[in-house]
Motif scaffolding. Structure first.
Motif, mmCIF file in Angstrom:
data_model
loop_
_atom_site.group_PDB
_atom_site.id
_atom_site.type_symbol
_atom_site.label_atom_id
_atom_site.label_comp_id
_atom_site.label_asym_id
_atom_site.label_seq_id
_atom_site.Cartn_x
_atom_site.Cartn_y
_atom_site.Cartn_z
ATOM 1 N N VAL A 282 10.287 5.061 -5.322
ATOM 2 C CA VAL A 282 9.725 5.440 -4.147
ATOM 3 C C VAL A 282 9.707 3.814 -3.172
ATOM 4 O O VAL A 282 9.781 2.740 -3.960
ATOM 5 C CB VAL A 282 8.212 5.819 -4.122
ATOM 6 C CG1 VAL A 282 8.395 7.195 -4.749
ATOM 7 C CG2 VAL A 282 7.293 4.784 -4.962
ATOM 8 N N ASP A 283 10.057 4.157 -2.001
ATOM 9 C CA ASP A 283 9.819 3.192 -0.982
ATOM 10 C C ASP A 283 10.723 1.886 -1.063
ATOM 11 O O ASP A 283 10.411 0.729 -0.822
ATOM 12 C CB ASP A 283 8.259 2.418 -0.999
ATOM 13 C CG ASP A 283 7.853 1.956 0.126
ATOM 14 O OD1 ASP A 283 8.180 2.138 1.461
ATOM 15 O OD2 ASP A 283 7.217 0.675 0.106
ATOM 16 N N LEU A 284 11.768 2.068 -1.556
ATOM 17 C CA LEU A 284 13.023 1.134 -1.378
ATOM 18 C C LEU A 284 14.406 1.806 -1.465
ATOM 19 O O LEU A 284 14.372 2.873 -1.832
ATOM 20 C CB LEU A 284 12.981 0.116 -2.682
ATOM 21 C CG LEU A 284 13.208 0.616 -3.884
ATOM 22 C CD1 LEU A 284 14.706 0.316 -4.276
ATOM 23 C CD2 LEU A 284 12.381 -0.120 -4.895
ATOM 24 N N THR B 297 -1.337 1.547 5.759
ATOM 25 C CA THR B 297 -1.047 0.159 5.520
ATOM 26 C C THR B 297 0.231 0.211 6.020
ATOM 27 O O THR B 297 0.773 -1.027 6.408
ATOM 28 C CB THR B 297 -1.021 -0.203 4.099
ATOM 29 O OG1 THR B 297 -0.145 0.864 3.256
ATOM 30 C CG2 THR B 297 -2.588 -0.217 3.424
ATOM 31 N N ASP B 298 1.272 1.000 5.918
ATOM 32 C CA ASP B 298 2.370 0.829 6.507
ATOM 33 C C ASP B 298 2.721 1.095 7.922
ATOM 34 O O ASP B 298 3.728 0.982 8.694
ATOM 35 C CB ASP B 298 3.458 1.844 5.585
ATOM 36 C CG ASP B 298 4.643 1.146 4.923
ATOM 37 O OD1 ASP B 298 4.333 0.048 4.427
ATOM 38 O OD2 ASP B 298 5.776 1.649 4.781
ATOM 39 N N THR B 299 1.790 1.414 8.511
ATOM 40 C CA THR B 299 1.761 1.692 10.137
ATOM 41 C C THR B 299 0.852 0.476 10.969
ATOM 42 O O THR B 299 0.768 0.469 11.854
ATOM 43 C CB THR B 299 1.063 2.817 10.514
ATOM 44 O OG1 THR B 299 -0.361 3.056 10.095
ATOM 45 C CG2 THR B 299 1.832 4.235 9.999
ATOM 46 N N ALA C 125 5.736 6.224 6.731
ATOM 47 C CA ALA C 125 5.606 5.646 5.405
ATOM 48 C C ALA C 125 6.410 6.437 4.404
ATOM 49 O O ALA C 125 6.705 7.668 4.787
ATOM 50 C CB ALA C 125 4.232 5.527 5.309
ATOM 51 N N SER C 126 6.713 5.932 3.176
ATOM 52 C CA SER C 126 7.328 6.889 2.417
ATOM 53 C C SER C 126 5.994 7.835 1.859
ATOM 54 O O SER C 126 6.535 9.122 1.426
ATOM 55 C CB SER C 126 7.365 6.168 0.949
ATOM 56 O OG SER C 126 8.580 5.017 1.334
ATOM 57 N N GLY C 127 4.892 7.530 2.067
ATOM 58 C CA GLY C 127 3.708 8.557 1.935
ATOM 59 C C GLY C 127 3.891 9.797 2.734
ATOM 60 O O GLY C 127 3.289 10.729 2.181
ATOM 61 N N ASP D 49 12.218 7.661 0.341
ATOM 62 C CA ASP D 49 12.050 6.309 0.966
ATOM 63 C C ASP D 49 12.309 6.545 2.620
ATOM 64 O O ASP D 49 13.084 7.389 2.859
ATOM 65 C CB ASP D 49 13.338 5.464 0.280
ATOM 66 C CG ASP D 49 13.268 3.976 1.183
ATOM 67 O OD1 ASP D 49 12.241 3.488 1.143
ATOM 68 O OD2 ASP D 49 14.340 3.664 1.772
ATOM 69 N N HIS D 50 12.092 5.401 3.279
ATOM 70 C CA HIS D 50 12.043 5.467 4.661
ATOM 71 C C HIS D 50 12.637 4.121 5.218
ATOM 72 O O HIS D 50 12.529 3.964 6.324
ATOM 73 C CB HIS D 50 10.748 5.587 5.307
ATOM 74 C CG HIS D 50 9.625 4.459 5.200
ATOM 75 N ND1 HIS D 50 9.169 4.148 6.011
ATOM 76 C CD2 HIS D 50 9.465 3.929 4.015
ATOM 77 C CE1 HIS D 50 8.220 3.172 5.764
ATOM 78 N NE2 HIS D 50 8.341 3.041 4.399
ATOM 79 N N HIS D 51 13.586 3.461 4.657
ATOM 80 C CA HIS D 51 14.125 2.315 5.015
ATOM 81 C C HIS D 51 15.378 2.660 5.639
ATOM 82 O O HIS D 51 16.003 3.729 5.096
ATOM 83 C CB HIS D 51 14.340 1.244 4.009
ATOM 84 C CG HIS D 51 13.063 0.561 3.103
ATOM 85 N ND1 HIS D 51 12.345 1.244 2.406
ATOM 86 C CD2 HIS D 51 12.498 -0.420 3.663
ATOM 87 C CE1 HIS D 51 11.315 0.348 2.360
ATOM 88 N NE2 HIS D 51 11.226 -0.429 3.051
ATOM 89 N N CYS D 52 16.184 1.595 6.215
ATOM 90 C CA CYS D 52 17.428 1.866 6.859
ATOM 91 C C CYS D 52 18.701 1.854 5.931
ATOM 92 O O CYS D 52 18.412 1.017 4.884
ATOM 93 C CB CYS D 52 17.711 0.850 8.151
ATOM 94 S SG CYS D 52 16.561 0.967 9.425
ATOM 95 N N GLY E 21 0.868 -1.233 -0.047
ATOM 96 C CA GLY E 21 0.076 -0.092 -0.164
ATOM 97 C C GLY E 21 0.763 1.318 -0.147
ATOM 98 O O GLY E 21 0.379 2.036 -0.432
ATOM 99 N N ASP E 22 2.002 1.194 0.652
ATOM 100 C CA ASP E 22 2.869 2.429 0.661
ATOM 101 C C ASP E 22 3.454 2.739 -0.725
ATOM 102 O O ASP E 22 3.571 3.811 -0.996
ATOM 103 C CB ASP E 22 3.838 2.080 1.930
ATOM 104 C CG ASP E 22 4.696 3.439 2.027
ATOM 105 O OD1 ASP E 22 4.157 4.649 1.995
ATOM 106 O OD2 ASP E 22 5.775 3.472 2.455
ATOM 107 N N ALA E 23 3.906 1.395 -1.174
ATOM 108 C CA ALA E 23 4.603 1.701 -2.610
ATOM 109 C C ALA E 23 3.390 2.205 -3.487
ATOM 110 O O ALA E 23 3.859 3.210 -4.306
ATOM 111 C CB ALA E 23 5.048 0.310 -2.870
HETATM 112 MN MN MN Z 1 7.059 1.825 2.894
#
Ligand code: MN
Ligand code: 5GP
Length: 348
Positions: free
Chosen positions: A88-90, A166-168, A135-137, A115-118, A25-27
């Motif tokens: 986005v999102d990776l 979805t991402d939370t 979330a990336s959103g 993006d929001h990954h480590c 959903g975030d993607a």
């Molecule tokens: Mn995400």
């Protein structure tokens, strides 16, 4: 930074937006919100992903304009000749899928990462990254707010609402702050579909086989390490027998996490190419470095990795490595603190 991304996108016309394999959903929400917004600014935006939009998100406005990469001349041309490619999102580029990641790497386009990954990999030119974002959103929201907040209405608000919802895990993870709730309140005021409508569209549209699949999978639940680690196994033959796909198993890990005392949960998903492992944890147990030790990655409390080995080897390998990467202890084994204490006693 937001201003860097605005600057990079401001003067350009031809933009491609893409996101990770098996998009969630975030993607899809982040990708759609950005695309709808940039189209309103008069830009020509294409969306090309390795995998299709999941059934549960097909109702979203603009989802029908997301293309699956098929290797056509037009798609290769669009990627090679875009002025900007937004990912986005990776952050691990291989998560775009094998062919798409090569095409993005080789493209002459300016590469923007949101993006929001480590631990971001350094393949991009411009970035809007914050690993504490829910979330990336959330980052796309900040970008649109700063650029032209008047355009953040209706379907764009819904797309961002879906991304954050979805991402939370429906607003229940550690990443949910008062500011996330303020953002969501703003999205609802700007014409997002209601929480009730979005929930029903995503989570109450399951096939009747879904509860059976859940039952089969939950029978595999095993508890280890003083019942603090739970894992479940999803066999391909079970999916086939119920005409289900791995998409249908999204969220199953929550049931393992719901067991009282469980702090870490794993899902072993058998696919035709290998074993996908999902890592989840609560509180201070970090799973991103654990997943990274197997070539994967993700967030502090939610990560993943992929293995080309037999299922039982993967289960053994991952489960026995838990104490090395998390605070979980082998029965009868001393904690690191106890070991330090004992060695201090011996040396004193
Ligand atoms: Mn995400
Ligand atoms: P999931 O278990 O839901 O597939 O993934 C959880 C998180 O871990 C997601 O944020 C996803 O981006 C990340 N993740 C999952 N699989 C992989 C992988 O194979 N490599 C990397 N780098 N990250 C992954």
């Amino acid at each position: 930074m937001v201003t860097d991304v605005i600057q990079a996108l401001h003067g350009c016309q031809r933009i491609v937006i893409t996101t990770h394999i098996r998009p969630d959903g975030d993607a899809i929400g982040s990708q759609l919100a950005l695309a709808l917004f940039l189209r309103k600014l008069g830009k020509q935006v294409e969306m090309i992903n390795t995998d299709g939009v999941p059934d549960t998100l097909e109702w979203m406005e603009g989802a029908e304009t997301i293309a699956v990469f098929e290797g056509t001349f037009e798609q290769r041309y669009a990627l090679a000749h875009a002025e900007t490619i937004i990912v986005v999102d990776l952050n691990a580029l291989h998560r775009l899928g094998p062919v798409l990641s090569d095409l993005v790497r080789e493209s002459e386009a300016v590469k923007v990462l949101i993006d929001h990954h480590c631990r971001p990999e350094p393949w991009h030119d411009v970035a809007l990254i914050r690993d504490s974002a829910a979330a990336s959103g959330e980052l796309v929201y900040e970008l649109i707010q700063a650029w032209d907040s008047g355009l953040l209405r209706g379907p764009i608000a819904t797309a961002l609402y879906v991304a954050i919802l979805t991402d939370t895990g429906m607003f229940r993870y550690d990443t949910v702050t008062p500011s996330v709730h303020r953002m969501v309140a703003d999205l609802l005021e700007r014409g997002s579909r209601s929480p009730n409508q979005v929930y029903a569209a995503i989570y109450e549209t399951r096939d009747r086989r879904w509860p059976r699949l859940l039952g089969h999978v939950m029978k595999t639940l095993v508890l280890r390490y003083g019942d603090k680690l739970a894992y479940i196994v999803i066999r391909q033959r079970v999916l086939e027998a119920l005409s289900a796909t791995s998409e249908d198993t999204e969220g199953f890990v929550d049931f393992a996490m719901a067991v009282d005392g469980v702090e870490v949960a794993l899902v072993f998903l058998e696919t035709s190419k290998g074993i996908k492992v999902s890592f989840r944890s609560k509180g201070s147990h970090r799973v991103d470095s654990w997943a990274r030790s197997f070539g994967g990655g993700g967030h502090r409390n939610a990560s993943g990795a992929f293995f080309s080995r037999p299922l039982h080897d993967v289960i053994e390998l991952v489960v026995t490595s838990a104490p090395k990467h998390t605070g979980l202890l082998q029965a009868g084994v001393l904690s690191p603190e106890d070991r330090v204490y004992l060695s201090m006693l011996k040396s004193s």
